[in-house]
Design a protein around this motif. Structure first.
Motif, short mmCIF file in Angstrom:
data_model
loop_
_atom_site.label_atom_id
_atom_site.label_comp_id
_atom_site.label_asym_id
_atom_site.label_seq_id
_atom_site.Cartn_x
_atom_site.Cartn_y
_atom_site.Cartn_z
N ASP A 20 0.69 -1.64 -0.05
CA ASP A 20 0.02 0.11 0.38
C ASP A 20 0.98 0.81 0.02
O ASP A 20 0.45 2.34 -0.52
N ALA A 21 1.97 1.09 0.74
CA ALA A 21 2.55 2.35 0.81
C ALA A 21 3.15 2.79 -0.56
O ALA A 21 3.44 3.76 -0.72
N LYS A 22 3.78 1.69 -1.26
CA LYS A 22 4.60 1.73 -2.82
C LYS A 22 3.74 2.31 -3.77
O LYS A 22 3.71 3.38 -4.18
N GLU A 23 2.15 1.99 -3.41
CA GLU A 23 0.91 3.05 -4.48
C GLU A 23 0.94 4.51 -3.86
O GLU A 23 1.25 5.09 -4.69
N VAL A 24 0.67 4.51 -2.45
CA VAL A 24 0.85 6.14 -1.56
C VAL A 24 1.90 7.47 -2.41
O VAL A 24 2.18 7.68 -2.46
N ILE A 25 3.42 6.04 -2.27
CA ILE A 25 4.53 7.00 -2.54
C ILE A 25 4.36 7.42 -4.20
O ILE A 25 5.04 8.74 -4.58
N GLY A 30 8.00 14.23 -4.98
CA GLY A 30 8.95 13.70 -3.70
C GLY A 30 8.23 13.09 -3.30
O GLY A 30 7.32 12.89 -2.25
N SER A 31 9.57 11.27 -1.96
CA SER A 31 8.60 10.67 -1.35
C SER A 31 7.98 11.27 -0.70
O SER A 31 6.79 10.94 0.22
N ARG A 32 8.76 12.17 -0.04
CA ARG A 32 8.39 12.52 1.68
C ARG A 32 7.01 13.14 1.26
O ARG A 32 6.55 13.57 3.00
N ALA A 58 8.92 5.96 8.97
CA ALA A 58 10.30 6.57 7.94
C ALA A 58 10.61 5.96 7.29
O ALA A 58 12.02 6.44 6.77
N GLU A 59 11.25 4.55 7.69
CA GLU A 59 12.14 3.55 7.02
C GLU A 59 11.41 4.14 5.66
O GLU A 59 12.18 4.19 4.49
N GLN A 60 9.71 3.55 5.43
CA GLN A 60 9.33 3.75 3.46
C GLN A 60 9.86 5.20 2.98
O GLN A 60 10.16 5.48 1.31
N LEU A 61 9.72 6.32 3.75
CA LEU A 61 10.33 7.70 2.82
C LEU A 61 11.69 8.01 3.60
O LEU A 61 12.10 9.13 3.01
N GLY A 62 12.43 7.16 4.27
CA GLY A 62 13.90 7.84 4.25
C GLY A 62 14.01 8.75 4.87
O GLY A 62 15.40 9.83 4.86
N LEU A 63 13.29 8.91 6.14
CA LEU A 63 13.36 9.81 7.04
C LEU A 63 13.42 9.61 8.42
O LEU A 63 13.29 8.16 8.74
#
Length: 253
Positions: A20-25, A30-32, A58-63
């Motif tokens: 689901d996160a992949k679809e949202v991003i 910009g991923s954030r 945080a992990e999914q977005l590199g934050l």
């Protein structure tokens, strides 16, 4: 402060959330920028934004977890602790308060036996005062899982929460049919509402919101608020002998 490290999601839950996160991003250049819907996504999983959910975002977005925590604690739509199936928000901002919002909130606190931001023992209702529901023309307003219940009274709001707790069908004044808080969070994350007819039922602005537009188009006759010059606004209005046009001392130009 959050205690780290946060516990991990079970493998099957994590796999589903990652898809689901992949679809949202993918919706954002910009991923954030996907942080807000991702927070709704993890809230849809647990009913609140947990430490595990923030670590996942945080992990999914590199934050960093600090960056995610700063956002999750800023917006009040993100719950920071387990909450009820129904989030009941009572507007206590100026207009709703004057029209009875404070009385509604006090009645519900007493009736449910909870304070602000607290949940009933059965886990059904979380009560919260809201600064503004953006529906002043329908004041006083109560929202359940962000759906509108307009022109409420202490009595009608009490019946509303009783119906929610009893599992009876409750229909918003306007907007889509009511669903659970987790389901609402998933919709806010940007996923379609799959319930038959739900999207069509969401509709648009209510009559009170459209009255100004209809007056501007000449579709409605505007109510007489101020008497025309030369007429007394009220039979008992005091007259100023120096300015017979009215008690304010204004004369026609």
């Amino acid at each position: 402060m959050p205690q780290l490290p946060a516990p991990a999601y079970p493998a099957e839950v994590r796999a589903r959330l990652e898809a689901d996160a992949k679809e949202v991003i993918a919706r954002y250049p910009g991923s954030r920028s996907a942080l807000l819907p991702l927070l709704h996504l993890v809230q849809a999983e647990e009913g609140f934004v947990s430490r595990t959910g923030m670590a996942f975002c945080a992990e999914q977005l590199g934050l960093t977890t600090a960056e995610v925590t700063a956002v999750a604690t800023f917006y009040t739509m993100y719950r920071r602790k387990p909450s009820g199936e129904y989030q009941v928000g009572v507007c206590t901002n100026t207009l709703c308060a004057v029209m009875g919002g404070d009385a509604i909130f006090d009645r519900l606190k007493e009736h449910l036996g909870v304070g602000n931001d607290e949940t009933t023992e059965d886990g059904k209702v979380t009560l919260e005062h809201i600064e503004c529901n953006a529906a002043c023309d329908f004041a006083p307003v109560v929202m359940v899982n962000w759906e509108f219940f307009d022109n409420q009274t202490p009595e009608s709001a009490t019946r509303l929460v009783d119906d929610l707790i009893a599992g009876r069908i409750v229909e918003p004044t306007r907007g889509a049919p009511l669903c659970s808080y987790k389901e609402t969070s998933r919709i806010l994350a940007g996923f379609p509402d799959a319930r038959p007819g739900a999207v069509e039922a969401s509709g648009g602005a209510g009559p009170a919101s459209l009255i100004g537009l209809r007056l501007a188009r000449g579709e409605e006759t505007p109510p007489r608020v101020v008497a025309p010059r030369g007429e007394s606004g009220h039979a008992d209005a005091p007259q100023d002998p120096e300015h017979p046009s009215g008690p304010t001392g204004e004369e026609g130009e």
